[in-house]
Write an enzyme that holds these catalytic residues in place. Structure first.
Site, PDB file in Angstrom:
ATOM      1  N   VAL A   1       0.645  -1.200   0.051  1.00 37.01           N
ATOM      2  CA  VAL A   1      -0.069  -0.093   0.055  1.00 37.01           C
ATOM      3  C   VAL A   1       0.738   1.254   0.017  1.00 37.01           C
ATOM      4  CG1 VAL A   1      -1.480   1.321   1.292  1.00 37.01           C
ATOM      5  CG2 VAL A   1      -1.900  -1.297   1.182  1.00 37.01           C
ATOM      6  N   CYS A   2       1.609   1.444   1.221  1.00 41.07           N
ATOM      7  CA  CYS A   2       2.240   2.716   1.365  1.00 41.07           C
ATOM      8  C   CYS A   2       3.307   2.750   0.332  1.00 41.07           C
ATOM      9  CB  CYS A   2       2.685   2.777   2.956  1.00 41.07           C
ATOM     10  SG  CYS A   2       1.329   2.689   3.659  1.00 41.07           S
ATOM     11  N   VAL A   3       3.879   1.711   0.038  1.00 42.04           N
ATOM     12  CA  VAL A   3       5.084   1.822  -1.207  1.00 42.04           C
ATOM     13  C   VAL A   3       4.574   1.819  -2.675  1.00 42.04           C
ATOM     14  CG1 VAL A   3       7.123   0.584  -2.070  1.00 42.04           C
ATOM     15  CG2 VAL A   3       6.857   0.740   0.499  1.00 42.04           C
TER      16      VAL A   3
END
Lengths: 208, 208, 208, 208, 208, 208, 208, 208
Positions: free
Chosen positions: C117-119
């Site tokens: 997600v965050c990457v």
């Protein structure tokens, strides 16, 4: 951008069993021996069940590589059997390539020992000649996971499709109703969990 | 759409052994040390056996990275030996690139420590200059499986072919009959299982 | 057909540290916590050492995701710090994208928690806007190997290059001689084996 | 060369839950059963939460494959439920394809058992008809890691995007503020670590 | 309540190498073949280095179990060599037991293939006759970790001490100064990491 | 039949750090290097925090085994430091045993490299002299899991208690209230997850 | 202090096959299903080959636990077959205990599903009544390695001896010459590697 | 020499749930979080189902260790709940020991987080006071397998019996017929495979 689904078709597929030899099998350490024996025989059962032209070949079998496992010989007494005197890449053996092309099939289902040589070399050669190539990953074996994963990468990058014997059977069979018992037996004989499902199932509804 | 099989050719291949240094080897933890030593020496034996031009190089060997393992020095006394004073990417060292191009070979077989640097960097540089690059995955080592798999992905995406030393030997040798004993010795020396096969084989047929 | 080597260039790279938050870190179970803390701090040290513009961002940090780990705040007091009030994909936060583009850098080095997600989200967004994206795989963490490998596949298929913090440091540094001590310290602080090499090395040659 | 970010859009996505049947589930051995049950129910909760048209289908459920797990039936009483009498590839069942196309959605989120058949076949068929396909890898199960990894490779090579249920939820939700409590509950119910974060968080600030 | 430290004493120990045969070695899959070959040869080197009476024995070597690996024969030309015609437990072979007792040693160091038979049976027999038994676990091999761990439990419960070849060498050697070079060579030849330490060490202080 | 709980008592325990040397550490491959460094320093921090008499010793440190890691030297400048000139079993070194007995403590906490030698030998010797021995398993390292598990079995069978540094700290501390901050710091410095708990905790209740 | 070797004696041993039922087998996930099926059938073949009195029992087989796998029923048509109506510990079923004691054998060989219940409970009960108990660890299965290892510890601490089916066969057979072909067939049928050894062996010496 | 079977008796057993706290649970990494949550709740369900006196306790819950997971509080509203203000070993808390002894039960079933502290300490203390101690290994969690296995060894050596929640339930229940539905529900709720067995079973015989 859509990509065509090159789907196994039992009328257009041949099976190449490359170098499942008694000696070479002692090199296979990326899969459990009981599971590997079961998977190879399951693939062989698929080839017979779907009546796919099957070609057996060995590499320098008079030497330490040893004889083809007897089960495969017994299952395909009438199939082309090419004991390659020296060619490490089966596709370098004319007799072998002739047998492959004689099947008239465009889809080649390949399994063998070891993965990065006896499977990858003919696979890459066949892809070069525009065959559709399907690798039966769990009926192929090699030294360890590093050599396996590297071989998978090389074959997949060249366009081979990585399959398992169960996926192969399902894609060829298309519909249970083509032969419920036949497919059920194939699974029962080679998937202990499925055999247990069938045993429980038949026990709970004896009257059917 | 068929894809050409870029096949290792012993007449067109060179081996680049990059930074197998005593200190750096202590960083290698994605493969067992006994197996890694055996694989690296097996690759070196292949280079000698197939008489492939071989280039040795080290990174800042006067420092903690330490000396090249003596076995490789002893095996290739006459090979170009480039002790890079600082370039981390061997391809940034002119002497190294000159030595590579001097071989006149288009196929570069690369192994080294660590995988994502000493192998990947020159591999990506060589691919950019249209060389065919073959990574000997099991004669290259790094910190752990995460860094290895990431490096494999980066090199494969750029067109490098991921091989193992055994696959390399087979693809170069093509046919057992080119030299049964030679290839047999290579395998016997570096594959304990194959050595056992040969020992059993020769024991059971002493007269041959 | 040669493929350009999109090589990290410290003059053209920025570092995006996405959501290394105290709460979210408890979700990371695909890498050992001691190793993961060391890798994230190693990446941070690289960003400072190579003086790469670095952007810190958090996701809904007032909630259970928790605060950014204090070490990163303390290391980059002057870096843009975007506490995203709700956008899960950092690239949906204008302030964040503005800060990224303000760096003027074309190469984005991304690490974060969790990987898929965050990457992956900002990576895929950045790739769409023609940035060169480098994922620091071992300074990114997620639930387990299945979610990690799936995220790697998604990002690699879109053109992201999968790196490790050590590979990143080497590609940015190019040559030991640019700063032997600096790179040596970086490795000594974050690679226990390399620290041991240096300790043995300096012990055995006290006079140098 | 930039690559478009085909991003899940809750207004353009449908969920296909293929063959999560009581019998077939006993074949799943590439993921822990407690984790797999949780992941499948998490995906189902996502489908309901984001109000995505959801299609349930089973393969030959009167046989040993067994009934669809009751939880899914209960969660989607009004969804199209296609008990395929025999087609192994759900896309070979007209009723199924009709139901898919009736959703009017271009993005198909697929999970099922087993991965290389019940997920891969419809995925490859859908890709051929230019759908955007998202595989929920951790809500799909199969025999072992070899068959899983091979199936991933086949689907990814054809253009499918490999996701996890958590990544899916985040990409659909876009921004916490769309519904903090809703997303928080979804995570709390299916991520024990996140539930612990929330419990600690609410305990430490009772008054909020 | 203190427990006596039954400590290996090179003047009171004998080495029993049981059934390291070319065929049986293909059954060994609980340890990597390169590591296992190295460990067995390391144990043999210890036996020679510490001049411990060593007894070689094989089980039904004319059959598929195959010949003793040649390296052991060559290293112990003058040692008792008992080719057991049929006894699976070496201790059931009078000639073997006679040879053991003829050494006059109370401490028996046992390694063999496979662990739960060729090592455990003579170990349990020897313990019954009040010998002190030391199992060289990493120079013994078997089918898998389940059979190994079960065999370890059975032998340890009966009083056998579980050792490794390195621990054995250190306990026998007692003090580096007894022979620094001798022990150093033993380690250098069988521990690649130690060989690297020595290479770096000697490189950094050439004059010593 | 009840068994006394031989419980660590900070007034009756001494810490023996055996051979954590720069060279020997490269042999440790049964635990991740970042985790191992953290565990060893955590044990050292415990020894200082609980003011336990601590004895440092090295094995033949002028040779390739290399120097004691500097961190331990710096942490215990006033502790007995015995550079054993050759004794492999520290308990064979009079100076060492004298230093141990001079502490007047009956409980010996031992950690070292490698587990089956530098930890097991002094442990077995100490048990023979009726000391209570506590092995800090995760601050001891060796070649691989086989040699570790064998060493654990040998020491446990002789009466040693297998501990971890965290268990050790808790058993010594007895009650949080003896020093909440002290124990909290110890955990925060060496357990990244605990540090995250503290960071979240302090963030959510800034006023406390 | 010597410990008697309680050695399996085919004239004094009985085999208890406890609850290898079609349903319960789906709970077994600490061993590969192909290997587990092979091991259980190998144990059954041993029982028949050594003519050991064998008792079959099931737990509440009319319920979801399902029927005994048909292979065991077919192999032992005349053996006591106790379908326990409810007792979870087989030793709580009088008919079962009566059948066990009726064999007149002191050595009980026990295997079953799951390990910590269907094997451990009767094992602990039998040990209490002074039977010698041998657990066939690789023909017993359970949820995962944690539950298995805990069960092993509980049974071993109570005096049960942990065996494998191969170790059992060897200890019962004592000497190859008692029946070379018989034991050879047993191994060939259940050890693919041994089958390969035999195939190579017979191929290389056709005339014998 | 027979060993009594100390068998769990629901009339003589109490359950101690030690420190399953929201913060501490983030330290548990030797078991999958979904599985661990399921196992702990399964144990709690057993305690309720068999009406075993159950004692809940927490360690310094106002601090970062966090609150007891709410599920356990809700399940045992009337059970003694001891929030230990500082004692790390629950047995050092008088209120706790008093509550334990007030149950009048001799058999103590202990689970907690982390294994080597919150489970081992009270277990060793209870064993010292001649209680029979049963460790629910799979409802206890800790940092990693090394710390777990060491804790298991310490507790087992002191006489604790290592169990799993499923083994516990079976030993307490003794006979299915005591309450088929009750035990069936317990298994169905916490063993997905068993739930599937029941679903298939009831589907195939709807009329029963």
């Amino acid at each position: 951008m859509s990509k065509p689904y090159t789907r196994l078709d039992k009328n257009n597929a041949a099976v190449l069993l490359v170098d499942h030899q008694a000696g070479l099998l002692s090199l296979v350490r990326d899969i459990d021996p009981d599971k590997f024996k079961n998977n190879v025989l399951a693939l062989a059962d698929c080839a017979k069940y779907f009546e796919l032209p099957t070609i057996l070949t060995t590499s320098f079998e008079q030497g330490p590589n040893g004889p083809l496992v007897p089960e495969l010989k017994e299952m395909f007494p009438d199939s082309p059997y090419i004991a390659r005197p020296g060619q490490i890449n089966a596709w370098d053996n004319e007799e072998f390539v002739k047998a492959v092309k004689a099947t008239g099939k465009k889809q080649l289902i390949i399994a063998g020992v070891v993965t990065e040589v006896c499977v990858a070399f003919p696979a890459l050669s066949a892809l070069e000649e525009d065959f559709d190539v399907f690798i039966v990953t769990d009926a192929s074996g090699t030294f360890n996971a590093i050599t396996r994963d590297a071989a998978w990468d090389r074959m997949s990058a060249a366009g081979a499709q990585l399959m398992s014997w169960f996926g192969l059977a399902c894609e060829l069979h298309r519909d249970w109703r083509n032969d419920i018992e036949g497919l059920g037996n194939l699974f029962s004989n080679h998937i202990p969990d499925y055999r247990n499902l069938i045993n429980s199932y038949t026990t709970f509804q004896p009257e059917k």
